[in-house]
Structures are given as C-alpha cells and as structure tokens.
Design an enzyme around this catalytic site. Structure first.
Site: not given
Ligand code: 3H9
Length: 725
Positions: A61, A104, A101, A124
């Site tokens: 992200a 992910e 992310g 994270e």
C-alpha cells in the site's frame, strides 16, 4: 498508466507501473480493477499473469495514503477477492520485492513464481500496523500458523529460496520471471482452482493453539515493550484459526482501526519517512545531496582491530568491499583476525541458509601490520581507541602513505574532526564516522562533517553508509556530536533523581516501561562506568579536583553529581566488574539485580549531605530525563549540528533504543505539546538555576511563540530562526 496489459498468446500480462516501488496507490488500484476486469471478460484470454515494472512486483500500500481519504477508494482486499474468485488462473510473477499489500495481492493469485533474488514479506508491523488486505488470514492458510506468525510478527523480508521451502512460492527461477509465469499459467489452464483459493482453506490447527498464541503474546510484550502492532498481528492470526475467513477479515479491520487510534502507526510512519529523508542531506553551505556524486569505494582499509574495527571490517566485507585490516601490534592482529574471520564465517552461513549464494558474496579481508599496504585504497576508516594524540599520529602517517585522493575517515564518538584533519595534507577528504557497537549489527551511522570536509567526501561517506546497510545521518562537528550530546542531560537528570530519593531500578523501570530497550543505569553498566569517569577526570570534573561525595548544593557553580565517580573509585565499573549500579552474577555477567549495597550507599550519601527526599512519580522521572534530552535536541538544531528534527529522531530510534512507536524524542515532544515541555523546563530551571541544561532552549521558546507548527515544518522554521540568531 499505473498498470498496463498486453497479450502473450492466450495469457494476459498485467504490469503494475508506479515508480519508484509500485506502491498500490488509488490510481494503481483503479488501473488494476480496469485491466483485470477487461482481461477476465476477454474470451481470447485463458489465464492472467500479474507483474511489476522496473524489477519490482510491489512494495505494498502507498503509506502516504494512510492519513488521507484515498485509502477508502477501492479496497485492496476487494481486488484480492476478485482475483482469487477468478475462473481464469492468475499467476503472480514476483521480481525484486512483493511486500505488504503487494504480497497480499500475490497471495490472492492462484500461483506464485519468483526470481531467485526476490524477497517477499509482510513488514506492516514495522510501520505500526498489521497486514490489512487479508494477509493475516491467507498466509496461515498457506504455510501454517507458526511460520506465518514468524513472518508477520517479525516483518521479515523472506528470501525467495526460503519462501519456496516454506511453500509460499510455487517456483523460483533464475531467468525472466514473467516468461516463467506465462509458461506456468499456460500449463494450468483448465485446472480446478478450488484448492488454490486460500480463503476457502482451513488453517491447520491443534488443541494447544490457544496457549501457543498466549505464549507468543507474552514473548512480544517483553521483546517489543509497549508496541501494539506485534500483538495485533498475533490476535489477527489467532482469528484465522478460530473464525471463518470473512470474520477473520473483520477482525483484521477492527485491529487496524484500533492501532490507528493509538497514534503508534503515525509515529512509526514518520520514523519510516524520516529515515529516507536523512539520506537527502543538505550542507549549511547550501550544498545538496543531489548536486554531488559520490566517488566509488572499490577498496577500503580499517585501522585498529578492537571491537569497533572488527565490526566495521565485517560490515565492509559483507557489502562486498575488499578490506585491508591494519593493526600496529602483531598479537592484536592475530586476535582481531580470528574474530573477524569468525564473524565472516557466520555471515557466509547466513547467506547460504537464505539461499543468497552465489549471487551475494562476501569480499576478502587482508590483515597486515604494514601501513605501506594502504597506498592504493579508496577509503580508510581509522578505528583506534579515543585518543587525540594517537589519532593525529595515524592521520599524519596516512596522509603521506595513501594516494592523494583517498578519503580518510575517523571512527570517533566525539573527538574534534577538524583537529584530526589539521595534520593531513587534504583536510577536505577527512570526515568522521561514528559507528555504533557492535558495528556489524547496529544500523546507525553518524557521519560528521568537519569545517573543510568537501561535499564529495560527504556524499561518498553517506553513500558508503547506505551500501553498508546503515542509516547514515549527517551531523556537524561538536563535542559528542548529536546522539551522545543529548545523552548528557538525560544521564545527568537520572543521577540527580538518585540524589533526591530514587534508586537505579525505579528510574530504569520507568524508562523501560516508556519503551526504552534499557534504562540509563543498566545502559551505563553495560557500556562501562569507567569510560565516562576517565573522560571526566581528563576534564578535571571527577577525581581529585572534585572532593569525593561533594553534593551539588554545597558546591560553587553548576550542579554536579559525583555518584558515578564514587562508584568508579570503588571499582564498580558495571557489568565487566560484576558490579556497578546493579550487581551481576559474575564479572561480565548480564543479569542485573538491584544491589542492597547501592541502596545503602545512596541512603548514606543523602543523609551525610542532608538531602531531603523528594516525592517522585514515574511522570516526573520521565519529564526530568526526557525533557532534558529534548531541550538539548533544540540546542543542537539551533547550532546547526543537525539539520532537522527528523535527523535527531532517526539517531535516537536507531542508535539509542528509543521506542520507534514514539517516533523519536523530537516527535515525542510534538505529541506531548511543546508548550508543556517548555513549562516543565521553565519551572525546573527556576527552582534549579544551577542546572543549565534545563534552561529552555531559545528555539523551543520560539516555536511555542509562533504557535507550535507541526514537526514537518520545523525544518524550515529552524532555518529562519537560525538565520535570525
Ligand atoms: C501495506 O501494504 C498495508 C496493507 O497490508 C493493507 C492496506 C489496506 N509507500 O526505501 P527506499 C518510497 S503497508 C509509499 O529509499 P530501497 C520511499 O519513501 C506497506 N512510498 O528504497 C522512497 O521515496 P523517496 C507495506 C514508499 O530500495 C522510495 O519509495 N510495505 C513505499 O532502499 C524508495 O524507497 C512496506 O512497509 C510505500 N509502501 O527500499 C514496505 N515504500 O524516493 C516499505 C517505499 O521519495 N518499503 N516508498 O524518498 C520498504 O521497505 C523499502 O522502501 C523497499 C525499497 C524495500 C521497498
């Protein structure tokens, strides 16, 4: 275009293209939805490959979006759900990095193939959050709870070979990963994808799972004192075992929201960007990092194979820079050689375990007693003990032995760089590097510019720091530089607290509960009390010139606590002596126990000098120790020794055990409120005018006067104040 699509026979290749690291910002998410939707609908497409441009899959992200509303537009987990549900097989082609992310996203794909140099992971936790796009739910379903817990809670970057062994990847290739992914995608067209959809799988469990999680929580509470993200990660993984996938996702979201409300992610993300911004140093002359090119460092030399020299030589070899290690004494050379070779063997084993051999190599270290062998090296780091006369003698020698454009660097924790440079022919090529011990492990490097140090020398030293995997911070030349200079008032206050009624364990506990890796007294015991004592004696502060045990208030001039000197007079040098502020099981022992002798000693000291015990609270201990340190931080900014508050924070986060989730001392001051810090300092100084370190700094007063601008703006504010001074 944030993502592009091309067709390779029947396989659509979607490529994320968002430099520098393909962060999944709103524009990328929009583009992914569009390209994926079109590929899904296109009847000529039978399979899809997801890849990243410029050698990187994705760094996750876009961290800058967290504090904006952009995060709310198209959730990454919705994209992941769509990919996973696809009836056409989707293969992630991982090159370079798939982090957060980005990983992910790859976990939502049905297959994953990576090149051998790539790394995957969910870091994270290092920025104060938890994976929040299904990572805590899908990874345990893929590799089981213990392995997922290790990867997520440590925030580790897992090298491709290890990821293959763990079952994260389906294949690791040496060549072009996109071609390999296209090939794999073709091979699996028409296969049943049910088992490849991780969200529909069960997490392998056993009846002891709950106590396994409880133990993990206890462990991280001890290891990461006060940090909330590691605990949230464990709780989310616990939910993956106890709840169906979608309820687990809900838990992930709730935990994310409660972490965000705690303020810790904001502090850690400030710390993340501060670490990057310190690499973009500016020089007081106006010289900027991006206007000068560093010179290549092809070979280096280290002088002195004590603790620091050994660590520095190991760091250089690990960065694949051939090293010549020089000692002046044959016996010391042998001891140093043995230790460095041992450290390098351990490094080599690590590389093999991580599957990084043969791509990553360690350079050679050659050992010598002969200065003449340094004649061709590009960069010399002198790391002998802190003695100005010895350092000057070595620099004088280096200046005549080394080639005329060799950079000469001194590893010192506080000596005057200009004085050392004054004995060389090219003071512009002389610079300080303050490594932290053990130098092969600690990330911080203070790069100290002297009056004559050239911009190229700075650029080269800063770049070398990056090559060594350090966080290099450029600081000015003043006694003790930045980190140790701020430590002065902190330790001074800790000592005054003992005079006034505290015991070492009270002060340490408060600061350790605050989040410090170690309280001031345990830290002094570890470092050795004799180091500071000898330096105070040199300055005429300790020893004969100050009558033993003369307390502050009975002396002329500024307050001075003789307690540490008195311990040293009695041979209580800390861990190495088996006793200092604490007692240890033996000389060199590591387990600090409160010492009844110290208690008795302090009580006698107070009664001899009729010092009235002051009531103390943890809040007071924090205010005294931390605000003193912060105040010195403002002075460092005023003096132009650090170019911004971020620099100070990076130094404390990486070299002094400051809890990163509090951002650093200057960031912490901004969260407490500068006016509160000012009030406390002001009140203290009015009552204790003989403690000049607590006199509020001019810059602190100014910042309060202009309405406490946010820390991001301090750099510019600091500039304008300093100009006006
Ligand atoms: C996440 O994914 C949350 C999800 O679970 C859920 C969402 C709902 N965003 O470090 P470098 C910038 S959280 C924005 O110097 P390197 C960085 O600031 C994310 N920017 O290079 C710098 O900018 P500038 C989880 C980012 O080669 C530039 O890229 N992911 C991001 O030494 C180069 O960075 C992470 O925590 C980002 N995600 O190292 C990974 N990442 O040039 C964090 C980097 O303006 N990133 N930038 O100064 C890293 O660990 C390293 O940056 C990386 C590259 C290893 C990628």
């Amino acid at each position: 275009m944030a993502a592009t699509r091309r067709l390779s026979h029947t396989v659509a290749v979607i490529t994320i293209n968002h430099p520098p690291v393909n962060a999944l910002s709103a524009s990328v998410r929009h583009a992914l939805v569009k390209e994926f939707g079109e590929a899904s609908k296109d009847p000529s497409v039978k399979a899809i490959v997801l890849s990243g441009a410029n050698g990187k899959f994705s760094a996750g992200a876009d961290i800058r979006e967290f504090s904006t509303s952009a995060l709310k537009t198209i959730s990454l987990e919705d994209i992941n759900a769509t990919i996973e549900a696809s009836r056409k097989p989707v293969v992630a082609a991982i090159e370079g990095i798939a982090l957060g992310g980005g990983f992910e996203l790859a976990l939502a794909c049905h297959y994953r193939v990576a090149n051998a140099q790539s790394r995957v992971g969910l870091p994270e936790v290092l920025i104060g959050i938890l994976p929040a796009a299904g990572g805590t739910q899908r990874l345990p379903r893929l590799i089981g709870v213990p392995a997922a817990l290790d990867v997520i809670v440590q925030g580790r970057h897992v090298p491709a070979t290890e990821a293959l062994q763990l079952g994260i990847l389906d294949d690791v290739v040496q060549g072009n990963v996109v071609n390999a992914a296209i090939q794999l995608a073709r091979n699996v067209i028409g296969r049943d994808l049910a088992k490849r959809r991780l969200s529909t799988n069960h997490v392998p469990s056993n009846p002891h799972m709950d106590s396994f999680f409880d133990t993990a929580v206890d462990r991280v509470k001890k290891q990461y004192r006060g940090a909330r993200a590691p605990i949230a990660c464990i709780e989310a993984i616990r939910a993956s075992v106890q709840k169906p996938y979608h309820s687990g996702l809900e838990k992930e979201k709730q935990l994310f929201a409660s972490l965000w409300a705690s303020g810790q992610p904001q502090a850690q993300q400030y710390a993340f960007f501060s670490e990057r911004s310190v690499g973009k140093w500016t020089h007081p002359s106006g010289g900027r990092w991006d206007t000068v090119a560093p010179k290549p460092v092809r070979t280096a030399a280290v002088i002195g194979l004590g603790t620091m020299g050994r660590g520095i030589a190991t760091s250089l070899a690990r960065a694949n820079i051939p090293v010549i290690a020089l000692e002046q004494d044959a016996q010391q050379l042998e001891v140093g050689k043995k230790t460095v070779n041992g450290l390098l063997e351990r490094e080599a084993d690590k590389l093999i375990k991580q599957g990084l051999v043969p791509d990553t190599k360690l350079a050679s270290v050659r050992f010598t007693l002969d200065f003449a062998e340094l004649r061709d090296v590009d960069f010399v780091i002198e790391a002998v003990y802190e003695n100005m006369a010895l350092k000057k003698e070595i620099f004088h020698k280096l200046s005549s032995v080394c080639k005329s454009d060799a950079f000469l660097c001194t590893n010192t924790s506080g000596l005057d760089i200009d004085e050392i440079a004054s004995v060389t022919k090219h003071p512009d090529l002389v610079i300080g590097t303050h490594f932290f011990s053990p130098a092969n492990i600690m990330r911080l490097l203070e790069v100290v510019r002297g009056r004559h140090t050239s911009l190229t020398t700075i650029a080269t030293a800063m770049n070398l720091g990056k090559t060594l995997g350090k966080v290099a911070v450029l600081v000015g030349n003043c006694p003790l530089f930045v980190g140790n200079r701020l430590l002065g008032p902190y330790l001074e206050q800790a000592s005054y607290l003992l005079e006034e009624g505290c015991y070492p364990e009270d002060v340490d506990k408060t600061l350790e509960d605050f989040g410090f890796a170690m309280g001031p007294f345990r830290m002094m015991d570890l470092a050795g009390l004799d180091v500071g004592w000898r330096s105070r004696m040199e300055k005429g502060l300790a020893g004969n010139k100050v009558p033993l045990g003369t307390p502050a208030r009975q002396r002329q001039g500024n307050r001075y606590s003789p307690l540490a000197d008195m311990l040293c007079e009695m041979g209580r040098f800390g861990q190495k002596a088996g006793k200092g502020w604490y007692q240890y099981e033996k000389a060199g022992g590591r387990f600090a126990q409160p010492d009844p002798w110290v208690k008795d000693f302090l009580q006698k000291y107070r009664s001899t000098h009729q010092i009235k015990q002051q009531p103390t609270t943890p809040e007071l201990i924090l205010e005294h120790c931390l605000y003193g340190l912060i105040n010195e931080g403002f002075r460092v900014l005023e003096d132009g020794i650090a170019s911004g508050a971020e620099d100070i924070d990076v130094i404390y986060n990486n070299g002094y055990g400051w809890p990163k989730y509090r951002g650093g001392p200057m960031y912490y001051a901004s969260t407490v409120g500068l006016s509160k810090v000012l009030d406390v300092l002001d009140g203290y100084h009015k009552q204790n005018p003989d403690v000049p370190s607590m006199k509020p700094a001019f810059l602190l007063k100014k910042l309060v006067a202009v309405g406490e601008p946010p820390i991001k703006e301090w750099r510019t504010q600091v500039g304008s104040f300093v100009h006006k001074l």
